[in-house]
Design a protein around this motif. Structure first.
Motif, PDB file in Angstrom:
ATOM      1  N   ARG A  85       0.854  -1.194   0.000  1.00 39.67           N
ATOM      2  CA  ARG A  85       0.000   0.000   0.000  1.00 39.67           C
ATOM      3  C   ARG A  85       0.887   1.241   0.000  1.00 39.67           C
ATOM      4  N   ALA A  86       0.494   2.234  -0.810  1.00 40.93           N
ATOM      5  CA  ALA A  86       1.214   3.508  -0.859  1.00 40.93           C
ATOM      6  C   ALA A  86       0.237   4.618  -1.227  1.00 40.93           C
ATOM      7  N   SER A  87       0.537   5.817  -0.765  1.00 45.76           N
ATOM      8  CA  SER A  87      -0.255   6.997  -1.133  1.00 45.76           C
ATOM      9  C   SER A  87       0.213   7.504  -2.483  1.00 45.76           C
ATOM     10  N   LEU A  88      -0.722   8.047  -3.226  1.00 41.84           N
ATOM     11  CA  LEU A  88      -0.430   8.570  -4.552  1.00 41.84           C
ATOM     12  C   LEU A  88      -0.773  10.050  -4.635  1.00 41.84           C
ATOM     13  N   GLU A  89      -0.083  10.745  -5.509  1.00 39.81           N
ATOM     14  CA  GLU A  89      -0.467  12.115  -5.840  1.00 39.81           C
ATOM     15  C   GLU A  89      -1.784  12.031  -6.608  1.00 39.81           C
ATOM     16  N   ASP A  91      -2.940  13.390  -9.341  1.00 42.39           N
ATOM     17  CA  ASP A  91      -2.887  13.196 -10.797  1.00 42.39           C
ATOM     18  C   ASP A  91      -2.563  11.754 -11.160  1.00 42.39           C
ATOM     19  N   VAL A  92      -1.759  11.083 -10.355  1.00 42.77           N
ATOM     20  CA  VAL A  92      -1.433   9.671 -10.597  1.00 42.77           C
ATOM     21  C   VAL A  92      -2.581   8.787 -10.128  1.00 42.77           C
ATOM     22  N   GLY A  93      -3.109   9.076  -8.941  1.00 45.77           N
ATOM     23  CA  GLY A  93      -4.173   8.258  -8.359  1.00 45.77           C
ATOM     24  C   GLY A  93      -5.453   8.264  -9.171  1.00 45.77           C
ATOM     25  N   ASN A  94      -5.711   9.327  -9.904  1.00 51.51           N
ATOM     26  CA  ASN A  94      -6.919   9.410 -10.722  1.00 51.51           C
ATOM     27  C   ASN A  94      -6.748   8.806 -12.106  1.00 51.51           C
ATOM     28  N   ASP A  95      -5.550   8.369 -12.443  1.00 54.09           N
ATOM     29  CA  ASP A  95      -5.288   7.756 -13.747  1.00 54.09           C
ATOM     30  C   ASP A  95      -5.938   6.366 -13.773  1.00 54.09           C
ATOM     31  N   PRO A  96      -6.816   6.091 -14.732  1.00 51.61           N
ATOM     32  CA  PRO A  96      -7.479   4.783 -14.763  1.00 51.61           C
ATOM     33  C   PRO A  96      -6.523   3.613 -15.006  1.00 51.61           C
ATOM     34  N   MET A  97      -5.300   3.881 -15.422  1.00 52.49           N
ATOM     35  CA  MET A  97      -4.327   2.817 -15.693  1.00 52.49           C
ATOM     36  C   MET A  97      -3.465   2.473 -14.480  1.00 52.49           C
ATOM     37  N   VAL A  98      -3.661   3.144 -13.346  1.00 61.12           N
ATOM     38  CA  VAL A  98      -2.764   2.946 -12.208  1.00 61.12           C
ATOM     39  C   VAL A  98      -2.797   1.498 -11.696  1.00 61.12           C
ATOM     40  N   THR A 125      -6.225  -1.999  -6.144  1.00 60.25           N
ATOM     41  CA  THR A 125      -7.363  -1.206  -5.704  1.00 60.25           C
ATOM     42  C   THR A 125      -6.921   0.213  -5.400  1.00 60.25           C
ATOM     43  N   ARG A 126      -7.681   1.189  -5.909  1.00 60.25           N
ATOM     44  CA  ARG A 126      -7.460   2.584  -5.521  1.00 60.25           C
ATOM     45  C   ARG A 126      -8.431   2.913  -4.405  1.00 60.25           C
ATOM     46  N   VAL A 127      -7.931   3.559  -3.354  1.00 62.61           N
ATOM     47  CA  VAL A 127      -8.754   3.916  -2.209  1.00 62.61           C
ATOM     48  C   VAL A 127      -8.767   5.435  -2.086  1.00 62.61           C
ATOM     49  N   ASP A 143      -4.877   6.176  -2.188  1.00 63.31           N
ATOM     50  CA  ASP A 143      -3.893   5.123  -1.972  1.00 63.31           C
ATOM     51  C   ASP A 143      -4.077   4.045  -3.028  1.00 63.31           C
ATOM     52  N   ILE A 144      -2.998   3.366  -3.332  1.00 59.52           N
ATOM     53  CA  ILE A 144      -3.049   2.181  -4.200  1.00 59.52           C
ATOM     54  C   ILE A 144      -2.698   0.977  -3.327  1.00 59.52           C
ATOM     55  N   GLU A 145      -3.462  -0.087  -3.487  1.00 60.47           N
ATOM     56  CA  GLU A 145      -3.200  -1.331  -2.765  1.00 60.47           C
ATOM     57  C   GLU A 145      -3.078  -2.454  -3.787  1.00 60.47           C
TER      58      GLU A 145
END
Length: 190
Positions: A85-89, A91-98, A125-127, A143-145
């Motif tokens: 698990r990590a936090s994202l900026e 602009d990155v977290g909203n990218d559907p390809m993350v 999973t994006r949270v 966050d991305i998990e």
């Protein structure tokens, strides 16, 4: 206390041989007791060495399961189960390809470490966390998990733990470091 099978002892030795970046702190934690007759679990926190009191850049769990009788689901006697698990900026977290990128980090890390495996699967999973009421002044976070598992080709787990440490580093936003190179500390500007 029951005797550990030779293959599991070999796997534990492989974990002890594994190398990882200085930004990663690994600790053994209690392993789940019902998933397999033998298991070991490690927790990782990735912190910026220039800011040791800051919150972690990424966190994760690495669990190695062993069933000497084998498992038809695993297609082997070992299984690695992971969580990162990590936090994202934003602009990155909203990218559907993350999510696809997170899965790619897993596959590339295993390939880069020459970790032989099969039966890989998982979810990304994006949270999105939004705060309200008395907590309304807190900024939104994304966050991305990644929850994933795979079957190592044998009891040598060194490359598997090293690949997983590379994945945790990628989630933390740390650039890859070739063998023999020592990374400079990250500099944060306010």
């Amino acid at each position: 206390m029951r005797r550990l099978p030779e293959e599991f002892r070999e796997a534990l030795a492989g974990l002890r041989r594994a190398r990882h970046r200085q930004e990663i702190t690994l600790d053994e934690i209690p392993a789940p007791g019902r998933l397999a007759p033998f298991a070991v679990a490690l927790a990782a926190d990735v912190r910026d060495p220039a800011q040791p009191d800051a919150s972690e850049l990424a966190t994760g769990r690495f669990i190695l399961l062993h069933d000497p009788a084998g498992s038809p689901v695993w297609q082997g006697t070992f299984r690695v189960v992971t969580y990162i698990r990590a936090s994202l900026e934003a602009d990155v977290g909203n990218d559907p390809m993350v999510g696809a990128v997170a899965w790619t980090w897993l596959v590339e890390a295993l390939e880069n470490q020459s970790a032989r495996y099969s039966e890989a699967g998982g979810t990304a999973t994006r949270v999105l966390s939004e705060s309200f009421g008395g907590l309304g002044s807190r900024p939104d976070t994304i966050d991305i998990e990644l929850r994933a598992s795979w079957t190592p080709a044998g009891p040598d787990t060194t490359e598997h733990l090293e690949a997983w440490a590379d994945m945790v580093s990628a989630f933390a936003g740390l650039p890859p470091v070739p063998d023999g190179v020592t990374p400079l500390p990250r500099i944060r500007r306010n």
